[in-house]
Every structure is written in C-alpha cells, then in structure tokens.
Write an enzyme that holds these catalytic residues in place. Sequence first.
Site, PDB file in Angstrom:
ATOM      1  N   ASP A  19       3.106   0.684   0.994  1.00 38.55           N
ATOM      2  CA  ASP A  19       2.179   1.402   0.548  1.00 38.55           C
ATOM      3  C   ASP A  19       1.524   0.439  -0.580  1.00 38.55           C
ATOM      4  O   ASP A  19       2.143   0.242  -1.619  1.00 38.55           O
ATOM      5  CB  ASP A  19       2.609   2.806   0.168  1.00 38.55           C
ATOM      6  N   GLU A  53       0.139  -2.487   3.009  1.00 39.45           N
ATOM      7  CA  GLU A  53      -1.203  -2.168   3.184  1.00 39.45           C
ATOM      8  C   GLU A  53      -2.102  -2.731   1.975  1.00 39.45           C
ATOM      9  O   GLU A  53      -1.499  -2.687   0.749  1.00 39.45           O
ATOM     10  CB  GLU A  53      -1.078  -0.372   2.648  1.00 39.45           C
TER      11      GLU A  53
END
Length: 579
Positions: free
Chosen positions: A212, A269
């Site tokens: 993330d 990400e």
Amino acid sequence: MKVVPSEKIKPNWWRETSVYQIYPASFKDSNGDGFGDLEGIISKVDYLKALNVESIWLCPIYPSPLKDMGYDVSDYKQIDSRYGTLEDLDRLMKALHERDMKLVMDLVLNHTSDQHEWFKESRSSKTNPKRDWYFWKPARYNEKGERLPPNNWRSYFDTSAWEWDEATQEYYLHLWSVGQPDLNWETPKVREAVHDILRFWLDRGVDGFRLDAINMISKDQRFLDAPITDDRYEYQLAYQYYANGPRIHEYLNGIGNILTEYDAFSVGEMPYVLDTNEILHVVGADRRELTMIFQFDFVDLDLDPNQHKYIEGSWELSDLKKSLKKWQSALLSGGGWNASFIENHDQTRTVSRYLSDSPKYRAYSSKLMALFIIFQSGTPFVFQGQELALANIPRDWPIDEYLDVETQNFWKLFMSGNPSQEEIEKTMDIVNKRARDNGRTPMHWDSSPNGGFTKAGVKPWMRVTNDYKEWNAANQVNDPESPYTFWSKALELRKELKDAVVYGSFELISEEDPSIVAFVRESSTYKLIILLNFTGNKVSYDCPLNLTSYEILLDNYKDFICMTSPVTLNPYQAVLLKL
C-alpha cells in the site's frame, strides 16, 4: 507501431497469474455478525476457482481500530478477531494451494495505526527509543503567536497532514487520517522491523504482497511548504515532497531482495508517478525491487487537473488510448511489467463510471471491460463483484450511507462552507460517482435477504445495494450469457493463449478512431485482435486489418461478422478474434 517484449522478460508465475481482489469485510459473512470473514472466503474458494482466477489478494485483515477499514494496522503479525484467526488464514492458504492458487496479503508499510505499540511508545516521550520511528516536528507560529503545523501539507482526507500531540508538545505526520501516523523509514530499525514482517508472512506460506502507498515511504526531509494549487483549501497536496523521495529505490531494493529469495509476487501502489522511466527503475527485470506496480492513469482519467476527486473533470477516449499505448509500450519494451486494473477498493464501479450501468447495456459493459483488462500485456486484476457487473451505490442513498472516512471528511468540509441546495445536489452527484464506498458494498451472492452476504435479519456493516435480486452470483454462475461466464472464459483463454497474451507483442491500431479501442497481441503461434466499442452508439469501423480469415473467440453480442471493412460494432460491443 508493434511493441516487441524485451528479452529481459522471462517466464514467471506472477506474469502468468490473474489476481482477484477481496475486500474481506464485504465478501461473505459466515457467522452472522454482519461483517465478512475468513470462513466466508474459504466457503467461496470453489467459486473463485471456477472463475479461472489464480491468485487471491486480501485487503488488510490485521488487528485494527478500523479508522480506515484496516489500512490502520495495530499488529502486523496477527489477524483481527472480526475476520478470524491465524489458523483460519492457514486453512484458507491450504484450500488455495490445494487448487494451485496463490495468496497475496496486503501490507501497509507507510504508516501504522495510532494504536500500534510502536506509536504508543513513540508518543510517550521525546526520549523514548521509538520516538524517531515516526515524524515528529515542533510547531510554527504566525505573527499573532498562533500555533501552526510544521508545513501546509494536506492529508488525503482533506485535513492538515499534521496532528498536535498535547503530551509531548509536537506534531506528528499523517498523510492519511489522524489515526494513521507515517513511519519514518529514515530510521534503520524501522526498516529492520518491516523486513521482519515480510519474512514472518513469507515463512508462513504467503505467496506475495500488495504494498500500500509504497512510494510514500521516502520523503523529502526538508518538509517544505507545498505550492498552492487549490486556493479553496488552507492545506495543499504535496506529493512532490512525499512521493518517490530520494531514497525510494534504496528502500524498495531492501524489500525486493527479500521477495526475490522467496520468488514472491509484489505489486506496489504508486500514485503520482507519470514517468515511465521512473517505473522501470522499480519494476525492471534486473532491478530487484518490485515485480509490478499499480499506476493510476486509467483511473484518474476523469479527475480535474489538480487531481481532486470531488471536482468534476472530463475525459476523451483518446486520453485512454494515449495512456494505454504509453504504459504498454514502455514497460513491455523496457523489460518491466504492468498490473492491469481499473477497479479496486479505492475506485468506483466501471460500468457506472466509464461505460453504462443501464439495464440494457450493463452486462455488455462489464464484458467489454473484461477484454480490455485481461488481454493487455500485464497481470490482470479483478475486483470482487466486477465479474458480476456490480454497479455504484444508487443515487438516492443519503450521505449517511457513505461510511468511508474519506467521503465523510470531504462532506464535513464541504458543508462547512454553507453551500446552496443546488451546490449540494451537484456535489452529491460527484460523490455518488467517485466515492470509495461504491466498491465496498457487500457482495451479491443470491436473491435472499442481504444478497446472501449475511443471514436474514442481520444488519450488514454496510448496506447491500438495492439490485441484488437481479445481479448476483447465483443467477450468473450457470448462465452461459452472464458477465461471470464471460469473465471466466476470458481468463481461461488468457491461460490457453499465453504465448500471445502474456509474452507476445502489443500494437495499438486505429489510434485516431473516436469510438473504438483496438489492439493486437501476437506471438509466433497466435495473432489476436481485440475490438472494443466504448460508446453507446452503433459504430461502423474501418479496420486496417483484413478480418475475413479470423476466428471469433469471444463476442459479447454473438453477432459479429468477420468481413472486409467496414465492420459494424453495437453499443459497448467487445470482440476477441484469433488468426
């Protein structure tokens, strides 16, 4: 121009796999508490196997206060009791591995929860050994002597990125909510702790990670004020100072070396990265950083120039084509690798956002997106419910039904400006179109109460959308004409035709056509053409290739005729042809 794959691109399982993303809270509730869980996921493994996906990515299931639905982690080595236990995860892993499927965990390494023991220690005193595990800064003061944050950075949830701590009289940095303080990767012991977490899960049998906001872990240590790009706000987005910072490749290499030891999958990400060369420095075959990344060109197509999601923007099909050509060309020829996606837990439903969710065209739109995502070069990602053509939240739902912290923070800020009723309605239109909540509503398993997500009479943690009786898995899995069956066939063909789809060349054709996206995937064995009508109109298409000798593998209308140009494509028609 045909783009030929770099010789650096070698066969690997993570290139050939397809990934299904599960948002656990909304997937399947097994125990009647209104919250999805691991037992529920285990009960649907055969559903996923029949869909022909080969890897499962779980959004965070670690202990968490759920200020940001699990992206605020309070313990990286346990499972939140809402979802189950470590033993339940082991059983899920076993069920997947028995079916030759993989498990990918979601790791949040830019920040923790403010309830994590690390942060509790860090905020306990300025002399605590973990004080420098997070970013702490003294206040600034204006000419009136009023206390101000260290700089003007804005969090992603529309507040200052700094929160005052009364006990130690300093601010801490949080690029997300106040409950998500940013880790200070400049501190060697932080990196050691992260590496230990990676090994813990890999040793347990996990096959890889989605990382993330991973390009936020290196920040410009000057902490300069951001330029004012949106004068409606006191605080400004400052991604030029906290995304892709000066030590990003050093930090990613530390992660990549561990992943390489285990032949593990990794997808990072990485928003705010527009330079393909910068991406190749991360995913290049010889870089030992990450195997692939999520870039956001497709999902940001309709944002305003300042990237604020709740200001209406516009997009043209030519924008999508430019992005497709840019990323396919650069990564394929440069020895990198794409992650092909357009839906996830932070995005809205594509049938509603980019195509049509009208009863007439909704299924066609979903099937079009299947061919667009699956037959690009790269590893395809399917978000839960995408295979069922799930749509956005109904427009008549009130703002109280939108539970996401991002949505609620934005609405609170918006309403503080005393908008007119006309402004409220217009802004609500945009929220309905863009809010992250749209992808987080519970799955539609059948036509029973709550769509089969949880038991009848139980209130699910988030409301099930109204159309579950018509659009659900039970209606689709045995229907040869359903979106689910089309997605399943497309994923199966990707495996069968991997010489062309996974390892073949890519060529975008008809670049100037205002209605059609068309591209060719080719190897020494196969030549495939993908034709996609992105409009709600019937289109006469002058294809530069002679289609008369092609075989139709998939057609969402089942009426396409291989003939000399021009050929006719119905609204949202999608066709896969093989020579």
